[in-house]
Write an enzyme that holds these catalytic residues in place. Structure first.
Site, PDB file in Angstrom:
ATOM      1  CE1 TYR A   1       3.348 -10.570  35.465  1.00  0.00           C
ATOM      2  CE2 TYR A   1       4.142  -8.354  35.887  1.00  0.00           C
ATOM      3  CZ  TYR A   1       3.106  -9.254  35.812  1.00  0.00           C
ATOM      4  OH  TYR A   1       1.827  -8.833  36.080  1.00  0.00           O
TER       5      TYR A   1
ATOM      6  CE  LYS B   1      -1.252 -18.117  49.487  1.00  0.00           C
ATOM      7  NZ  LYS B   1      -2.297 -17.860  50.468  1.00  0.00           N
TER       8      LYS B   1
ATOM      9  CG  ASP C   1      -3.768 -15.181  50.627  1.00  0.00           C
ATOM     10  OD1 ASP C   1      -2.833 -14.824  51.383  1.00  0.00           O
ATOM     11  OD2 ASP C   1      -4.249 -16.333  50.651  1.00  0.00           O
TER      12      ASP C   1
ATOM     13  CG  ASP D   1       1.428  -5.501  37.514  1.00  0.00           C
ATOM     14  OD1 ASP D   1       1.017  -4.323  37.564  1.00  0.00           O
ATOM     15  OD2 ASP D   1       1.448  -6.180  36.468  1.00  0.00           O
TER      16      ASP D   1
ATOM     17  CG  ASP E   1      -3.119  -2.087  38.758  1.00  0.00           C
ATOM     18  OD1 ASP E   1      -2.082  -1.401  38.860  1.00  0.00           O
ATOM     19  OD2 ASP E   1      -3.578  -2.450  37.667  1.00  0.00           O
TER      20      ASP E   1
HETATM   21 MG    MG Z   1      -0.040  -3.157  35.966  1.00  0.00          MG
END
Ligand code: MG
Ligand code: NAI
Length: 326
Positions: A120, A167, A199, A223, A227
């Protein structure tokens, strides 16, 4: 006087943030001075700029900011605002509440997400008609800072361990650096860690959420995985978050503008009100934070509830019920 900037933003941000501000005004006892600022799609349409300089300055100069959500311009708003408060960690608790129909009622964990770099960081390029690239940024310093926060976080809560999701078996250089820095700080601080490949974590969390209390992650992973946790506890309307910096912070629900329900007065204010509780806690108003959380918990348990939780109450009715508990 503690200065709190309020940014409603777009969509249901305009509905849930005023609800959270009512709560802050009730428990804040005149301790807060609120100022309102604009950011998001609406101000962008009017002025061409989703994040006016004035808003950035107000947020940077404040003690804390309560933010709702921005629509299509979210990345142009939220990334610079996290930088404005000097945030290096995004704290995202995901907890199933009694009375809420959760897929996994035993879920109760907190993500500590790196908040400044990773994929990001904004280094994307279109190199040709066929090829685009993204540069992932990982520094030892940001990873160590996150780990230091994580060590303090678990110690303050009487825990002795956190998980690190990464990872590094594939992204050997970037996640390798992240992993090494986090593990080293934890070892220095005498905090136990358990590594989990991100994962595999996405499978293990829904299968056995009780295994996890505090999970430290790189930016994108945090992120996505938070969720996923939202799905386990009853939806996005319940998840608050804190972007924590050294002497400033930005507090926001995890959810976005919810265009499918915006403008109808039925958005669940719990995520925004719980974000306000995180703001109170950050500012040292621990009792007020506890009281707000207890109020939200009581209302989630006994109702009224908004439609996302199977009820038929409005945002205002739920907020009134929370206020009645304070
Ligand atoms: Mg989000
Ligand atoms: P979203 O979180 O806005 O909505 C996803 C689903 O969850 C929708 O069905 C929505 O109705 C429901 N939902 C979310 N919050 C709720 C609440 N408080 N009460 C009841 N139901 C709720 O995510 P989506 O649809 O992916 O994105 C919509 C817009 O929001 C996009 O423009 C996106 O860019 C923006 N966004 C902004 C964020 C921010 O400002 N931090 C974060 C995520 C998305």
């Amino acid at each position: 006087m503690t200065e709190v900037v309020v940014i409603e933003g777009d969509g249901i941000g305009r509905e849930v943030v005023p609800a959270a501000v009512r709560v802050l005004k009730t428990v804040g006892n005149g301790l807060f001075e609120f100022s309102h600022a604009e950011a998001g799609d609406a101000v962008a349409e009017r002025t061409g700029d989703p994040l006016p300089d004035e808003t950035y300055r107000m947020v940077a100069d404040a003690d804390a900011t309560l933010f709702g959500a921005a629509g299509e311009t979210a990345a142009d708003v939220i990334l610079p605002l996290r930088e404005a408060v000097g945030s290096f960690v995004n704290v995202r608790p995901a907890r199933a509440y009694p009375g809420v129909d959760a897929l996994r009622p035993e879920t109760d964990l907190v993500f500590l997400r790196e908040n400044t770099e990773g994929v990001y960081a904004g280094h994307e390029d279109r190199l040709s008609a066929d090829l685009s690239t993204l540069t992932r940024v990982v520094t030892t310093s940001a990873s160590e800072r996150l780990a230091e926060f994580a060590c303090e976080y678990v110690t303050d809560r009487g825990l002795d361990k956190f998980h690190v999701a990464h990872k590094a078996n594939v992204m050997r250089e970037t996640d390798g650096r992240f992993r090494e820095a986090v593990l080293e700080i934890a070892e220095q601080r005498g905090v136990e860690t358990e590594e989990v490949l991100m994962d595999a974590f996405a499978t293990e969390l829904p299968l056995d959420p009780k295994r996890f209390d505090v999970v430290v992650t790189p930016n994108l992973a945090g992120d996505v995985l938070s969720d996923l946790a939202a799905g386990l506890v009853g939806g996005l309307g319940l998840l608050p978050s804190a972007n924590v910096g050294d002497d400033n912070g930005l507090f926001e629900p995890v959810h976005g503008t919810a265009p499918d329900i915006a403008g109808r007065g039925i958005a669940n204010p719990a995520a925004a009100i719980l974000s306000a509780a995180m703001l109170l806690e950050y500012l040292g108003k621990t009792e007020a934070a506890t009281s707000v959380r207890a109020g939200v918990e009581a209302v989630l348990a006994d109702g009224p509830r908004t439609p996302d939780l199977g009820g038929s109450a409005t945002t205002d009715e739920v907020t009134d019920a929370v206020l009645a508990h304070l």
